[in-house]
Every structure is written in C-alpha cells, then in structure tokens.
Design a protein around this motif. Structure first.
Motif, PDB file in Angstrom:
ATOM      1  N   GLU A 161       0.832  -1.206   0.000  1.00 36.88           N
ATOM      2  CA  GLU A 161       0.000   0.000   0.000  1.00 36.88           C
ATOM      3  C   GLU A 161       0.865   1.253   0.000  1.00 36.88           C
ATOM      4  OE1 GLU A 161      -2.550  -0.401   3.367  1.00 36.88           O
ATOM      5  OE2 GLU A 161      -3.904  -1.818   2.372  1.00 36.88           O
ATOM      6  N   TRP A 162       1.961   1.213   0.749  1.00 37.18           N
ATOM      7  CA  TRP A 162       2.867   2.354   0.770  1.00 37.18           C
ATOM      8  C   TRP A 162       3.626   2.503  -0.544  1.00 37.18           C
ATOM      9  CZ3 TRP A 162       3.539   6.604   3.516  1.00 37.18           C
ATOM     10  CH2 TRP A 162       2.823   6.702   4.714  1.00 37.18           C
ATOM     11  N   ILE A 163       4.008   1.392  -1.134  1.00 39.34           N
ATOM     12  CA  ILE A 163       4.670   1.440  -2.440  1.00 39.34           C
ATOM     13  C   ILE A 163       3.737   2.054  -3.478  1.00 39.34           C
ATOM     14  CG2 ILE A 163       5.562   0.013  -4.340  1.00 39.34           C
ATOM     15  CD1 ILE A 163       6.523  -1.974  -2.119  1.00 39.34           C
ATOM     16  N   ASP A 164       2.490   1.602  -3.476  1.00 42.22           N
ATOM     17  CA  ASP A 164       1.501   2.145  -4.423  1.00 42.22           C
ATOM     18  C   ASP A 164       1.250   3.623  -4.168  1.00 42.22           C
ATOM     19  OD1 ASP A 164       1.282  -0.401  -5.496  1.00 42.22           O
ATOM     20  OD2 ASP A 164      -0.556  -0.894  -4.402  1.00 42.22           O
ATOM     21  N   TYR A 165       1.214   3.995  -2.904  1.00 39.29           N
ATOM     22  CA  TYR A 165       0.988   5.399  -2.531  1.00 39.29           C
ATOM     23  C   TYR A 165       2.124   6.279  -3.056  1.00 39.29           C
ATOM     24  CZ  TYR A 165       0.836   9.516   0.548  1.00 39.29           C
ATOM     25  OH  TYR A 165       0.831  10.802   1.048  1.00 39.29           O
ATOM     26  N   ILE A 166       3.356   5.817  -2.871  1.00 40.09           N
ATOM     27  CA  ILE A 166       4.511   6.569  -3.361  1.00 40.09           C
ATOM     28  C   ILE A 166       4.458   6.727  -4.880  1.00 40.09           C
ATOM     29  CG2 ILE A 166       7.007   6.358  -3.765  1.00 40.09           C
ATOM     30  CD1 ILE A 166       7.268   5.380  -0.898  1.00 40.09           C
ATOM     31  N   ASP A 167       4.149   5.644  -5.563  1.00 44.43           N
ATOM     32  CA  ASP A 167       4.080   5.711  -7.026  1.00 44.43           C
ATOM     33  C   ASP A 167       2.993   6.687  -7.481  1.00 44.43           C
ATOM     34  OD1 ASP A 167       6.158   3.938  -7.562  1.00 44.43           O
ATOM     35  OD2 ASP A 167       4.842   2.187  -7.451  1.00 44.43           O
ATOM     36  N   ASP A 168       1.918   6.757  -6.728  1.00 47.14           N
ATOM     37  CA  ASP A 168       0.813   7.652  -7.086  1.00 47.14           C
ATOM     38  C   ASP A 168       1.190   9.111  -6.876  1.00 47.14           C
ATOM     39  OD1 ASP A 168      -1.921   8.285  -7.823  1.00 47.14           O
ATOM     40  OD2 ASP A 168      -2.259   8.710  -5.702  1.00 47.14           O
ATOM     41  N   ILE A 169       1.745   9.449  -5.717  1.00 50.84           N
ATOM     42  CA  ILE A 169       2.010  10.863  -5.412  1.00 50.84           C
ATOM     43  C   ILE A 169       3.263  11.393  -6.104  1.00 50.84           C
ATOM     44  CG2 ILE A 169       0.790  10.759  -3.207  1.00 50.84           C
ATOM     45  CD1 ILE A 169       3.543  10.719  -1.810  1.00 50.84           C
ATOM     46  N   CYS A 170       4.108  10.489  -6.613  1.00 50.11           N
ATOM     47  CA  CYS A 170       5.374  10.919  -7.213  1.00 50.11           C
ATOM     48  C   CYS A 170       5.409  10.760  -8.735  1.00 50.11           C
ATOM     49  CB  CYS A 170       6.539  10.151  -6.597  1.00 50.11           C
ATOM     50  SG  CYS A 170       6.761  10.432  -4.828  1.00 50.11           S
ATOM     51  N   LYS A 171       4.269  10.522  -9.356  1.00 51.48           N
ATOM     52  CA  LYS A 171       4.284  10.221 -10.792  1.00 51.48           C
ATOM     53  C   LYS A 171       4.550  11.435 -11.673  1.00 51.48           C
ATOM     54  CE  LYS A 171      -0.786  10.198 -10.757  1.00 51.48           C
ATOM     55  NZ  LYS A 171      -1.977   9.323 -10.869  1.00 51.48           N
ATOM     56  N   ASP A 172       4.301  12.644 -11.181  1.00 47.71           N
ATOM     57  CA  ASP A 172       4.486  13.826 -12.022  1.00 47.71           C
ATOM     58  C   ASP A 172       5.424  14.858 -11.401  1.00 47.71           C
ATOM     59  OD1 ASP A 172       2.697  12.990 -14.098  1.00 47.71           O
ATOM     60  OD2 ASP A 172       1.023  13.485 -12.767  1.00 47.71           O
ATOM     61  N   ILE A 173       6.358  14.408 -10.578  1.00 46.89           N
ATOM     62  CA  ILE A 173       7.237  15.364  -9.906  1.00 46.89           C
ATOM     63  C   ILE A 173       8.430  15.730 -10.783  1.00 46.89           C
ATOM     64  CG2 ILE A 173       6.577  14.649  -7.576  1.00 46.89           C
ATOM     65  CD1 ILE A 173       9.063  12.908  -7.473  1.00 46.89           C
ATOM     66  N   SER A 174       9.051  16.842 -10.454  1.00 50.14           N
ATOM     67  CA  SER A 174      10.200  17.334 -11.227  1.00 50.14           C
ATOM     68  C   SER A 174      11.444  16.518 -10.908  1.00 50.14           C
ATOM     69  CB  SER A 174      10.462  18.802 -10.888  1.00 50.14           C
ATOM     70  OG  SER A 174      10.929  18.924  -9.545  1.00 50.14           O
ATOM     71  N   GLU A 175      12.458  16.664 -11.752  1.00 53.56           N
ATOM     72  CA  GLU A 175      13.728  15.966 -11.519  1.00 53.56           C
ATOM     73  C   GLU A 175      14.390  16.452 -10.235  1.00 53.56           C
ATOM     74  OE1 GLU A 175      15.061  13.351 -13.108  1.00 53.56           O
ATOM     75  OE2 GLU A 175      13.149  13.308 -14.187  1.00 53.56           O
ATOM     76  N   VAL A 176      14.243  17.734  -9.955  1.00 53.85           N
ATOM     77  CA  VAL A 176      14.826  18.288  -8.723  1.00 53.85           C
ATOM     78  C   VAL A 176      14.189  17.641  -7.506  1.00 53.85           C
ATOM     79  CG1 VAL A 176      15.058  20.378  -7.305  1.00 53.85           C
ATOM     80  CG2 VAL A 176      15.445  20.495  -9.774  1.00 53.85           C
ATOM     81  N   LYS A 177      12.864  17.514  -7.542  1.00 52.59           N
ATOM     82  CA  LYS A 177      12.151  16.895  -6.417  1.00 52.59           C
ATOM     83  C   LYS A 177      12.518  15.421  -6.308  1.00 52.59           C
ATOM     84  CE  LYS A 177       9.008  16.946  -3.097  1.00 52.59           C
ATOM     85  NZ  LYS A 177       9.226  17.686  -1.835  1.00 52.59           N
ATOM     86  N   LYS A 178      12.661  14.745  -7.421  1.00 55.41           N
ATOM     87  CA  LYS A 178      13.048  13.329  -7.404  1.00 55.41           C
ATOM     88  C   LYS A 178      14.372  13.136  -6.677  1.00 55.41           C
ATOM     89  CE  LYS A 178      10.739  11.591 -11.569  1.00 55.41           C
ATOM     90  NZ  LYS A 178      10.930  11.055 -12.940  1.00 55.41           N
ATOM     91  N   GLU A 179      15.328  14.003  -6.974  1.00 54.77           N
ATOM     92  CA  GLU A 179      16.641  13.888  -6.352  1.00 54.77           C
ATOM     93  C   GLU A 179      16.554  14.121  -4.853  1.00 54.77           C
ATOM     94  OE1 GLU A 179      19.482  12.768  -7.734  1.00 54.77           O
ATOM     95  OE2 GLU A 179      18.146  12.347  -9.420  1.00 54.77           O
ATOM     96  N   LYS A 180      15.723  15.076  -4.449  1.00 53.27           N
ATOM     97  CA  LYS A 180      15.546  15.342  -3.021  1.00 53.27           C
ATOM     98  C   LYS A 180      14.922  14.149  -2.322  1.00 53.27           C
ATOM     99  CE  LYS A 180      13.272  18.344   0.350  1.00 53.27           C
ATOM    100  NZ  LYS A 180      12.277  19.400   0.600  1.00 53.27           N
ATOM    101  N   LEU A 181      13.907  13.564  -2.945  1.00 53.92           N
ATOM    102  CA  LEU A 181      13.231  12.426  -2.340  1.00 53.92           C
ATOM    103  C   LEU A 181      14.138  11.206  -2.268  1.00 53.92           C
ATOM    104  CD1 LEU A 181       9.661  12.695  -3.926  1.00 53.92           C
ATOM    105  CD2 LEU A 181      10.439  13.525  -1.699  1.00 53.92           C
TER     106      LEU A 181
END
Length: 217
Positions: A177-197
């Motif tokens: 459920e947490w894996i699915d949640y992460i994939d849902d909330i992070c599907k359209d984030i910027s490259e900068v945000k991806k690196e931070k996460l």
C-alpha cells in the motif's frame, strides 16, 4: 520505471547488507543473544513512539481526504499492530510498556528519529513518505527473506513470531500500500524533487543500518 523501482535500485545494496547483518542472521538462525534482542526491542519501541508522530505529521500535511485517511490508518497500524509483537516479547522479558518508556533512547535511536521528525516538520507529505518508507518496506524485505530462508527450522526458534509477523500477508499488504501510494504521489514530480526524495530515502535506509549496528553491540 515506477518511482518505487527507482528508489529500490538506489538502496538495494544497503538493504542486502541488512540480510547479511549478524543481528538479522542471528534472528533467522535463532542464535541471537536474547539480551541483545531485549535491548533492541526497547530501543525499537521508543523509536516507534516517534515514528508514529511522523505519520501524524503526514496526516496534518496531507493534501486530500484520501491521503488523510491513509495516514490515519497507518498511525493505527503502528500503534496497535506493529507494537503488538514488541509488547509480547517484552512481557517475556518481564517488562511492561510503562517500564520500557522510562528507558532513555540511545544516540542512534535519537539521531534517526530526530532526522525523521525534522523532515516531517520542514517537508511536505512526499518528503514524509520517503523518510517513513525505508522502515516499513525494508522490514518486509527482511522478514520475507528470513522466512523463506529458515522456514523449515522455525518451530523452536525464539524469534519465529518476529519473523512471521514481518513476513505475513498483512505486513506485505501494508508495505505494498505504501509502495503504491509513493508511485501515485510521485508520478508527475520534477527531476529536482526526485533527487531530493531519493536523498531522504537513502539517508533513512542508512539510518536503518546504523540501527542494526547499534542493536548488535
């Protein structure tokens, strides 16, 4: 590639290190010193108290009612379900939860929880998910490995309830459920945000390793 797959690729080497850790292998083999396990349980119980507070901050910063309900259910899971195994073992050691709460957190425990609480205070719900996730996900990773490796020899293993709890379908579903949640909330984030996460996720994974190191002293 899903963002959860990106995260896993970043930490797989670290997580595989958990599987080879003497403390973790000792649980699987049933040879771990019970005094070490008792101290681990105490520190992990104290950790879970602050861990639940990080979830609570996730609820506060959630952007939708769906997210709020998700965090609410997760808080209940930590407070009721995950602590249950700890409480049963602690009773075996003659300790009540009130007595455990009188113990002081060790430096590693406090450093880890302070890191997570700092992320929770300064970050958004995505940041909070990243600092929470390595604990939940990696414990299933460990539990599944230990069960598959030692399932034929669990009958007389003192640590069988711990292994079975973290390898259970219920815990697997929680992690998924947490894996699915992460994939849902992070599907359209910027490259900068991806690196931070990714950085948050990696650091929490490294703190998990330090926790195992502390437990084995």
């Amino acid at each position: 590639m899903k963002f959860s797959e990106v995260l896993f690729s970043e930490v797989k080497e670290i997580w595989d290190g958990y599987l080879e850790h003497p403390f973790v292998k000792g649980i699987g083999e049933g040879t771990l010193d019970k005094g070490k396990f008792k101290n681990y349980l105490i520190q992990d119980y104290l950790y879970l108290k602050d861990y639940a507070k990080v979830f609570a901050m996730g609820l506060v910063k959630a952007e939708t009612m769906k997210e709020m309900k998700f965090y609410h259910e997760s808080i209940k899971g930590v407070l009721d379900d995950e602590t249950a195994v700890h409480v049963n073992y602690l009773k075996d050691f003659g300790l009540s939860t009130e007595e455990v709460e009188a113990y002081k957190s060790e430096l590693t425990t406090e450093s880890y929880t302070n890191y997570m609480l700092g992320i929770a205070l300064k970050g958004d719900s995505k940041d909070i998910a990243m600092t929470i996730m390595p604990c939940t996900w990696s414990y299933y990773y460990i539990g599944k490995h230990l069960y598959e490796t030692y399932k034929e020899n669990l009958k007389d293993n003192f640590y069988a309830p711990w292994i079975e709890g973290y390898a259970s379908n219920e815990f697997r579903e929680c992690a998924q459920e947490w894996i699915d949640y992460i994939d849902d909330i992070c599907k359209d984030i910027s490259e900068v945000k991806k690196e931070k996460l990714k950085d948050i996720f990696i650091k929490s994974s490294l703190y998990e390793m330090e926790f195992w190191n502390m437990a084995n002293k």
